[in-house]
Design an enzyme around this catalytic site. Structure first.
Site, mmCIF file in Angstrom:
data_model
loop_
_atom_site.group_PDB
_atom_site.id
_atom_site.type_symbol
_atom_site.label_atom_id
_atom_site.label_comp_id
_atom_site.label_asym_id
_atom_site.label_seq_id
_atom_site.Cartn_x
_atom_site.Cartn_y
_atom_site.Cartn_z
ATOM 1 N N GLU A 136 0.889 -1.181 0.000
ATOM 2 C CA GLU A 136 0.000 0.000 0.000
ATOM 3 C C GLU A 136 0.911 1.209 0.000
ATOM 4 O OE1 GLU A 136 -3.152 -0.159 -0.230
ATOM 5 O OE2 GLU A 136 -3.861 -2.009 0.681
ATOM 6 N N CYS A 148 -2.403 8.958 2.600
ATOM 7 C CA CYS A 148 -2.166 8.465 1.236
ATOM 8 C C CYS A 148 -3.358 8.761 0.339
ATOM 9 C CB CYS A 148 -1.884 6.970 1.268
ATOM 10 S SG CYS A 148 -3.142 6.049 2.147
#
Ligand code: NAP
Length: 455
Positions: A228, A262
């Site tokens: 990720e 993010c």
């Protein structure tokens, strides 16, 4: 950088920690294997009980845990407490649904009976970032432990107290010794641990550089990974959008976690006539945000987590300005105080050669782009190497369908901000990584889908 708690609001080093010695790492890897050999045989109901106890502890201690996060990485206390409660939610989600997600799946063949049986892999190493110090770990650990794996956590070096506390929570929740262990180590130890036979798989949330390094080490040893990584999510506003909602959400989507998420909206792509009004209102809202001590309840934006992040963001903004960007608000670090403070900032008139087009801005900086139509918006949205999330605002159904079909991202949210939810799979494409966390997909990443054929 050593392993330490350094208050980002003051720059003060509060506590330093000795990394584990090689002998201590050995001991923990051995313990993980011993724990797995027993834990893999526990029924789902027992694992679910453990996760529900962990959820109770998180809720009971939400304020205390929130304060540890705020102290170590500077997120505003309100969102820190909300993060702890979300961790409880993901524990309960997998406690309630894990057994069903992993139930045997019968498939008709020439066998008397054939099916897929989902079985745990063993010890999984999780290399985690500081930005959501509890949430990132719990969203890995809840499905991993529910599936019967055991977890080894290498957390970011600036959140050691969070790292140690998470192990304590699982221990207090009744998970057997060794089922979840924190390894206080630097990133230089990660490749050796992945190469070790006792570790079966790994997941990393963090930067591209860290992801490449972990995936290379895992590749050399043929081990499964989930990555990720970063993102530069577009937030596209079409002329038909509900402007009030879009502006309000834009602020939250950019400022969440002091801009260090993010899936924060980073590039605002404004289509046609709506652009002027959106820009004016966004500037007003950004100027109203309260920047300050993250431990105060009314603070909207706290400090960045480390001086390095501040420096990097400052350099990116300066590079944009040198290439002709206009600063609508903010634009340089707040040097009137200690700590890593950067003000809410909006840049426009961005030229294609500037970092705004390709890099992730990890802080409270919104980048505004103007385009004439939906085609240009999608082209610009897809023009980065990232593909994590995307948000698009329009009330026209055909436009909604076009965004869903054509935006290159692991998630598309229409008329809402990109967010994680235990029920929905989460992850990216392109250089944002691969694999999924959360939902049914998340619990299937670290299991052996074993084919069973009985004649
Ligand atoms: P980072 O430097 O990559 O750190 C993340 C973790 O990786 C830390 O535990 C770090 O340990 C470790 N690490 C660093 N270099 C490594 C290496 N060469 N080998 C093995 N491990 C290594 O990331 P960051 O800059 O702190 O975090 C921000 C990044 O994470 C952003 O790009 C953000 O977008 C991304 N992120 C992604 C998601 C997602 O779900 N996609 C969620 C949150 C954040 P040390 O602290 O000891 O260096």
């Amino acid at each position: 950088m050593g392993i330490a708690t350094i208050n980002p609001a003051t720059g003060e080093t509060l506590q330093t920690f000795e990394p584990l010695t090689d002998a201590q790492i050995e001991e923990k890897l051995d313990r993980a294997v011993r724990a797995f050999n027993a834990y893999r045989r526990t029924p789902f109901a027992r694992r679910a009980d453990g996760l529900r106890s962990a959820a109770d502890i998180l809720e009971r201690d939400a304020e205390k845990l929130g304060k540890i996060m705020t102290l170590e990485m500077g997120k505003p206390i309100k969102s820190a407490i909300a993060e702890v409660n979300k961790c409880a939610l993901v524990c309960r989600y997998y406690a309630d649904n894990g057994a069903e997600f992993l139930a045997d799946e019968p498939i008709s063949t020439d066998a008397r009976f054939s099916y897929v049986s989902y079985q745990p892999l063993g010890a999984v190493l999780a290399v985690m970032p500081w930005n959501f110090p509890l949430w990132q770990v719990f969203r890995f650990a809840a499905p991993a432990l529910m599936a019967g794996n055991v977890g080894l956590l290498k957390h970011a070096s600036n959140v050691p107290q969070c790292a140690l506390t998470i192990e304590e929570i699982f221990t207090e929740a009744g998970f057997p010794h060794g089922v979840f262990q924190t390894l206080l180590i630097g990133s230089d130890k990660v490749a050796d641990i992945i190469a070790d036979d006792r570790v079966k798989a790994a997941t990393l949330t963090g930067s591209e550089a860290a992801g490449m390094s972990l995936a290379s080490a895992a590749g050399k040893n043929i081990k499964k990974t989930v990555l990720e990584l970063g993102g530069s999510d577009p937030f596209v506003v079409m002329p038909s959008a509900n402007l009030d909602a879009a502006v309000e959400t834009a602020v939250t989507a950019r400022m969440l976690n002091n801009g260090q998420s993010c899936i924060a909206a980073k590039r605002f792509i404004l289509v046609g006539a709506i652009a002027d009004e959106f820009q004016t209102r966004l500037v007003e809202k950004f100027q109203q945000l309260k920047v300050g001590d993250p431990i105060q309840e009314d603070t909207d934006v706290g400090p960045l987590a480390t001086p390095g992040i501040l420096e990097n963001l400052d350099q990116q903004v300066r590079a944009c300005i040198e290439k002709g960007a206009t600063v609508l608000c903010g634009g340089k670090p707040l040097d009137d105080r200690p700590g890593n403070f950067y003000p809410p900032t909006i840049l426009t008139d961005l030229s294609p050669g500037s970092p705004a087009y390709q890099e992730e801005f990890f802080g409270p900086v919104a980048l505004l782009f103007r385009v004439p139509d939906i085609e240009a918006a999608i082209e610009l949205a897809n023009s980065t190497s990232f593909g994590l999330g995307a948000s698009a605002w329009t009330t026209v159904e055909e436009e909604q369908e076009k965004f869903v079909a054509e935006l290159e991202a692991g998630a598309v949210f229409i008329n809402g901000m990109v967010k994680s939810d235990p029920r929905l799979p989460f992850g990216g494409i392109k250089r944002s990584g691969y694999g999924r966390e959360l939902g049914r997909h998340g619990i299937h990443e670290f299991v052996n889908a074993k084919t069973v054929w009985i004649g």
